[in-house]
Design a protein around this motif. Structure first.
Motif, short mmCIF file in Angstrom:
data_model
loop_
_atom_site.label_atom_id
_atom_site.label_comp_id
_atom_site.label_asym_id
_atom_site.label_seq_id
_atom_site.Cartn_x
_atom_site.Cartn_y
_atom_site.Cartn_z
N GLY A 33 0.80 -1.21 0.00
CA GLY A 33 0.00 0.00 0.00
C GLY A 33 0.83 1.25 0.00
N LYS A 65 4.24 3.20 -1.85
CA LYS A 65 5.26 3.10 -2.88
C LYS A 65 6.11 4.34 -2.85
N SER A 90 -2.05 5.34 -1.64
CA SER A 90 -3.01 5.48 -2.73
C SER A 90 -4.26 6.19 -2.26
N HIS A 117 -5.61 -2.23 2.80
CA HIS A 117 -4.18 -2.35 3.04
C HIS A 117 -3.85 -2.42 4.52
N ASP A 141 6.06 -2.06 -9.00
CA ASP A 141 4.87 -2.83 -8.61
C ASP A 141 5.02 -4.29 -8.89
N ARG A 181 5.30 -6.90 -6.21
CA ARG A 181 4.27 -6.94 -5.16
C ARG A 181 3.40 -8.16 -5.33
N TYR A 203 -1.24 -1.82 -5.22
CA TYR A 203 -1.10 -0.50 -4.61
C TYR A 203 -2.44 0.24 -4.60
N CYS A 204 -3.13 0.14 -5.72
CA CYS A 204 -4.40 0.85 -5.76
C CYS A 204 -5.44 -0.06 -6.36
#
Lengths: 365, 368
Positions: A25, A27, A37, A82, A144, A147, A153-154
């Motif tokens: 969550g 970056k 995000s 997250h 990303d 991950r 992330y979003c």
């Protein structure tokens, strides 16, 4: 010696300098900032990665439309997905009830059709591509890739599906009603206590926190005519957040404040957004804009936080239309004016690159 | 359109939503707020009364003795001075300054009504202006928002009236649950009005027919305009829809002996929303003169249909026109020559040395 030392000039790519955050969550961004995000993929792209930790985001509401709630919902849901602790304050009597309206993330990419572009590509016969940028694929930032796919992330959020219960029963959600207390002391104390867990003392970040305050100067709150008190609260919140791993989002209706107060609040924000309602069944707007039927409102980006840098962020476009794709997914699009003047700069969809963007191939200063 | 407002109030709110709330604003130029208020009230009550035989209307009378003075005098004064309409019972309320008490009185009354059947009730506040005289804006706003968001079984409609603070609870079996209030916009600060508009889901404002009286007009004209304003006006409604769009509607109204009549707007007025869009650098609008001139332009390659041989205009001016005319840039707006009476496209070549229609292939000088 100087020859042995690795070159650390100011022209090196910042991604190697900043420590990659371990927590999902988050970056890294340019200039040593770390983003979290906003919950809306398009908004993250526009802002160059998300909301930087330590910044204060203010959203100016339109008294006639509830679009700020859409932004807040996505923001809060993203935090819960997250596992980021959340503080939510609102002028309603029961803020917990709002948590029931938070949207659920869409888990697989197949559900969500990224194909709003290919739909247009399927015209029969001759295609006149006067908006080239729309057809380029989305560039995923390279960090990303390592991950977990479950912890993107979003996420895209499905506004029709409520968030699963297990996210909401976690211990890290604090809800507060700001309607009844006669002054802001209770809110200030609650924020201070909540934010104490996010101090930046070591280099690795365990978790980041989110603070969401809705309709801060709503008239039903007793403190709403104490303008200096409200301003000093915002200032102290900004000061608290500045060196913590947290982001605060405050929404407020500027028309309910005096003009000087409203200006002061706008200046104190690091990132300033505003949402606007659009009139219904307006023929003039329908002629001027394509896609008017799907639009529910407009989003303006007035200011983007520039942390650790003197270079201002200049966006290609600042006005975006808010659309609910399939009535579920929140998308922001650049306003596409009907091609009367095809050379205008605002006719490219879903861009918004700014100098701090995460596109590969650009030099980061 | 007034019908649609009443219908919206009648339909009430969905689960989990706040009750719809209508604000009626008027001003000294069109002091007909009470008429509109009564119109909405009668519409609502007729809906109720038509539905159920047992419907009740009860009044919380905050007009007769708002601050409890008569009570405290303990004299031989008659304190039971109701302003009654016959079958309706009125309860006297003496503590207008204490809005918490007021809210609980409202809720108590409403619950009593609702308990008599499984229904909801609406609250109408006759005058928020009057409430704001006695209490601060934030507490009134607090009351209104609590009323709107009260437990879903009870829905309250609040009507505002200018002088009297009557709170009527309308019991409705047909799921009417809404609130509406009346407000006089020139008696309050802009902030107060903005706050009340913020709290309502529909805002209706009354405006005079003719907005401004030019000072230079004669007295007779002024009088006739005043006369018009005294009976008619415009009713603008901004309606906040659930999807976030705002519907703007407008109607004319006319006050008669029997009541108020709403008619659709006589003249079309377009609302230009240019403030929302980003400004482009060119002016794409054509003025009227420019539009006429554009229509008059004789296009160079067009067959004019008058028997003349076609002349293809290649941009070279004939010598007779003279070489000392100033050059101007070819812009998006077509330039016209007024003297000729018909429009022309004036095109200036970059250089007169260019030979037209040369037989050479211009790509020949590329060496690939």
């Amino acid at each position: 010696m100087a020859a042995m030392k690795t070159r650390m000039s100011s022209f090196s790519r910042n991604t190697s300098v900043a420590p990659a955050p371990q927590a999902p969550g988050l970056k890294s961004g340019p200039n040593g900032t770390i983003f979290l995000s906003s919950g809306i993929p398009d908004l993250d792209k526009i802002l160059g990665g998300g909301f930087p930790l330590g910044s204060l985001v203010m959203v100016m509401e339109d008294t006639e439309a509830p679009h700020h709630m859409l932004l807040l919902r996505n923001f809060m849901s993203q935090g819960l997905v997250h596992n980021q602790p959340l503080l939510y304050a609102s002028p309603s009597k029961d803020p917990r009830a709002f948590l029931g309206t938070l949207p659920s993330p869409v888990l697989s990419k197949d559900d969500r059709s990224h194909n709003r572009d290919p739909e247009q590509l399927q015209e029969k016969g001759l295609r006149i591509a006067w908006q080239y940028k729309k057809y380029f694929g989305e560039h995923q930032p390279n960090f990303d890739s390592h991950r977990d796919t479950k912890h993107e992330y979003c996420n895209d959020f499905d506004l029709r599906k409520p968030l699963e219960r297990h996210f909401l029963t976690a211990q890290n959600i604090c809800c507060l009603s700001i309607q009844d207390p006669p002054n802001l002391a209770a809110l200030r104390d609650c924020c201070a206590k909540f934010l104490a867990q996010f101090s930046r003392n070591n280099s690795s970040i365990s978790c980041a926190g989110r603070v969401a305050i809705q309709s801060f100067c709503a008239p039903q709150c007793e403190y709403s005519n104490m303008e200096w008190d409200m301003l000093s609260f915002i200032r102290s919140l900004k000061g608290m957040i500045r060196d913590l791993n947290a982001v605060a989002v405050i929404t407020f209706p500027p028309s309910l404040l005096s003009p000087s107060s409203s200006k002061r609040w706008q200046h104190i924000a690091d990132t300033l957004l505003s949402v606007k309602a659009i009139p219904d069944e307006d023929k003039e707007l329908a002629n001027l804009l394509t896609g008017y039927q799907d639009m529910v409102g407009l989003l303006n980006v007035h200011k983007v936080a520039n942390v650790n840098t003197q270079v201002p962020v200049i966006l290609e476009a600042t006005t975006f239309s808010i659309k609910l794709q399939k009535r579920r997914y929140l998308v922001l699009e650049c306003l596409n004016q009907a091609p009367v003047d095809g050379s205008s700069g605002s006719s490219y969809a879903s861009t918004g690159s700014c100098s701090g963007s995460t596109k590969t191939g650009t030099l980061d200063f | 359109m007034a019908e649609s407002i009443c219908r919206n109030l009648r339909d009430g709110a969905l689960e989990g939503e706040h009750a719809p709330a209508l604000s009626i604003k008027d001003s000294i130029a069109t002091p007909f707020g009470s008429d509109v208020f009564n119109y909405v009230l009668t519409k609502l009550s007729s809906n109720i009364l038509a539905g159920k035989s047992q419907s009740k209307i009860s009044i919380l009378d905050c007009y007769t003795d708002p601050l409890g003075w008569k009570d405290s005098l303990k004299g031989p004064l008659d304190t039971e001075n109701f302003s009654l309409k016959d079958p309706i019972e009125a309860v006297l309320f003496r503590h207008v300054r204490n809005l918490d008490l007021l809210l609980s009185a409202i809720i108590e009354m409403g619950e009593a009504l609702a308990r008599q059947g499984k229904g909801r009730f609406s609250v109408s506040i006759d005058s928020v202006t009057e409430m704001l005289r006695h209490a601060s804006l934030s507490s009134v706003a607090n009351l209104l928002s609590k009323v709107r968001s009260h437990a879903s079984r009870l829905k309250i409609a609040i009507n505002g009236v200018i002088c009297k603070l009557d709170i009527k609870k309308v019991y409705d079996q047909n799921r009417i649950s809404s609130t509406f209030w009346l407000l006089h916009s020139d008696l309050h600060e802009i902030r107060a009005i903005a706050a009340l508009e913020y709290l309502s889901s529909m805002v209706g404002s009354l405006e005079p027919m003719n907005l401004s009286l030019n000072g230079q007009r004669g007295d007779l004209e002024k009088l006739s305009l005043l006369e018009q304003n005294s009976r008619k006006g415009k009713f603008h409604v901004r309606f906040k829809r659930r999807n976030g769009r705002v519907r703007v509607m407008c109607e004319d109204f006319h006050i008669k002996q029997s009541g108020i009549n709403f008619t659709p707007v006589s003249s079309e007025e377009g609302i230009i929303n240019q403030g929302l869009l980003p400004k482009v650098q060119f002016n794409l609008q054509l003025s009227e003169k420019e539009r006429i001139d554009r229509a008059k332009v004789v296009l160079p390659f067009e067959h004019q249909g008058n028997g003349e041989p076609m002349h293809i205009y290649d941009g070279r001016r004939s010598l007779s026109e003279g070489k000392d005319e100033k050059a101007s840039v070819l812009s998006e707006n077509l330039q016209t020559n007024e003297n000729s009476g018909k429009g022309e496209i004036i095109y200036f070549r970059d250089s007169d040395d260019e030979m037209p229609d040369s037989d050479e292939d211009p790509d020949d000088d590329l060496d690939i």
